[in-house]
Design an enzyme around this catalytic site. Structure first.
Site, PDB file in Angstrom:
ATOM      1  N   ASP A  73      28.413  27.689  38.535  1.00 49.64           N
ATOM      2  CA  ASP A  73      28.674  29.177  38.457  1.00 49.64           C
ATOM      3  C   ASP A  73      30.259  29.519  38.564  1.00 49.64           C
ATOM      4  OD1 ASP A  73      26.051  30.203  37.918  1.00 49.64           O
ATOM      5  OD2 ASP A  73      25.586  29.774  40.034  1.00 49.64           O
ATOM      6  N   GLN A  74      30.846  28.780  39.295  1.00 49.85           N
ATOM      7  CA  GLN A  74      32.221  29.289  39.767  1.00 49.85           C
ATOM      8  C   GLN A  74      33.036  28.639  38.684  1.00 49.85           C
ATOM      9  OE1 GLN A  74      32.866  29.383  44.073  1.00 49.85           O
ATOM     10  NE2 GLN A  74      30.791  28.546  44.058  1.00 49.85           N
TER      11      GLN A  74
END
Length: 407
Positions: free
Chosen positions: A172-173
């Site tokens: 996600d990051q």
């Protein structure tokens, strides 16, 4: 001082982590981020939290870290009245970011083609798990699933204990960072040409790109990585690269000349391993030989010894202790903000410095629809039109202390 993205308007249709973290980064640099949320429930992340613990009654430990510097508009996107609001916002917006499954925004009438007709300068970024098309198009995309498919977990952990996921939401990051840098590139292109464009980012390719060294080696070196059976920190490296137990904790030792490591350890017989191929082939044996020595002193004692020899070493901190690390304190990497329900919060600060246009934390994470009325006023809706939207439930505002005058 001015901010780098001041004057830009972002329509944020994202939820969970990938999209919200990206739009928070844009907000940190001065963009006006309008978070479009579902009335009543809001972002899915508002209902998920770590340890099943909440702050301020019902504020999520997962939602709060990635939604500062935003205003929230609680709007029912399926209602007929929402179309006028979204169209008004899109005409004035610079950037749209959404992370619904492929096709959802098109079915709602807010896909790229529809909004591009209203605003040809619009930069429209769609973020998905697996990409906008292909055999996995309709599968749910999530961080752990992507780490597994991309091979990350198979490169982590010890051989005898099976693969290990990275202990943070890596996919996600990384996806968020790819959203931001592609959007910034599109903004630069628009400044030169006046044209917006469509951007498509996915978690899978974000992680594959992050693993570029590993895949380059696999595809061009003709050899796959195999996890070691010790604490060697990367399957492609030999000793001493790893995490070692000390008398009171752990110590990271990176790539270092082996004779200098032996000198620091004070064990001259370890020079028998002084060959790069041996340090790889016998890395598990070497690891345990090193750790048999490191456990005899504290982490601080080893740091004093090894840093005096200019070795690449560092302490291994518990997360609860990181904020007290001298370098972390010096960098002011954490700061405190005030939230209307959760109270005083410690958050990670903007992770870089800009001499002329520094970022800032101007707003705490919003309540659901906290800014609905002011955003609609900015869109040009009259008080009567806004009241009508509230009465129909198309728009809502979460109130801290409901009163008779609260819509």
């Amino acid at each position: 001082m001015p901010q780098a993205l001041e004057g830009l308007k972002v329509l944020d249709f994202t939820q969970l982590l990938q999209g919200p973290y990206a739009t928070q980064m844009l907000g940190d640099l001065g963009a006006d981020v309008i978070k479009i949320e579902k009335p009543g429930s809001g972002d899915i992340y508002r209902k998920l939290t770590f340890f099943n613990e909440w702050i301020g009654g019902d504020e999520s430990l997962c939602f709060l870290p990635c939604n500062r510097n935003k205003r929230s508009l609680a709007l029912d996107l399926k209602s007929p009245e929402a179309a006028d609001v979204i169209q008004r916002l899109a005409r004035e917006a610079d950037i749209v970011v959404e992370n619904f499954r492929p096709g959802v925004m098109d079915r709602l009438g807010y896909g790229y083609e529809a909004l591009h007709k209203l605003n040809p300068r619009l930069i429209y970024c769609s973020a998905t798990g697996w990409g906008p098309d292909g055999p996995y198009r309709d599968r749910p995309g999530q961080d752990l699933l992507v780490q597994g498919l991309a091979g990350v977990v198979m490169a982590s952990g010890q051989r005898s204990h099976g693969p290990v996921a990275v202990g943070t939401a890596l996919s996600d990051q990384l996806g968020a960072l790819h959203i931001v840098y592609s959007v910034l590139a599109a903004l630069y292109y628009r400044e030169k040409t006046g044209h917006g464009q469509r951007i498509e980012v996915n978690l899978l390719q974000s992680v594959l790109a992050y693993c570029m060294q590993d895949f380059f080696t696999v595809h061009n070196g003709g050899r796959s990585f195999e996890r070691p059976d010790s604490g060697i920190a990367h399957p492609g490296n030999g000793a001493p690269f790893g995490i070692y137990r000390t008398a009171d904790g752990y110590l990271s030792i990176a790539m270092n000349p082996w004779p200098k490591v032996v000198e620091a350890l004070g064990e001259p017989d370890l020079l028998r391993y002084d060959d790069q191929q041996v340090l790889f082939d016998q890395r598990d044996e070497v690891f345990h030989a090193i750790e048999a020595v490191t456990v005899t002193r504290t982490t601080a004692e080893w740091l004093d010894i090894m840093l005096a020899l200019d070795l690449w070493v560092a302490p291994v901190n518990e997360q609860k202790d990181v904020a007290d690390d001298p370098q972390v304190r010096h960098l002011h990497a954490f700061r405190e903000i005030e939230h209307p329900k959760a109270g005083r919060l410690r958050v990670t600060d903007i992770p870089f410095r800009m001499s002329e246009t520094p970022g800032d934390i101007r707003r705490p994470p919003p309540l659901i629809g906290e800014h609905s009325r002011e955003i609609l006023e900015e869109c040009g809706l009259s008080p009567e039109q806004i009241d009508a939207l509230y009465e129909k439930g198309t728009v809502t505002t979460e109130a801290l202390t409901p009163s008779p005058s609260q819509p």
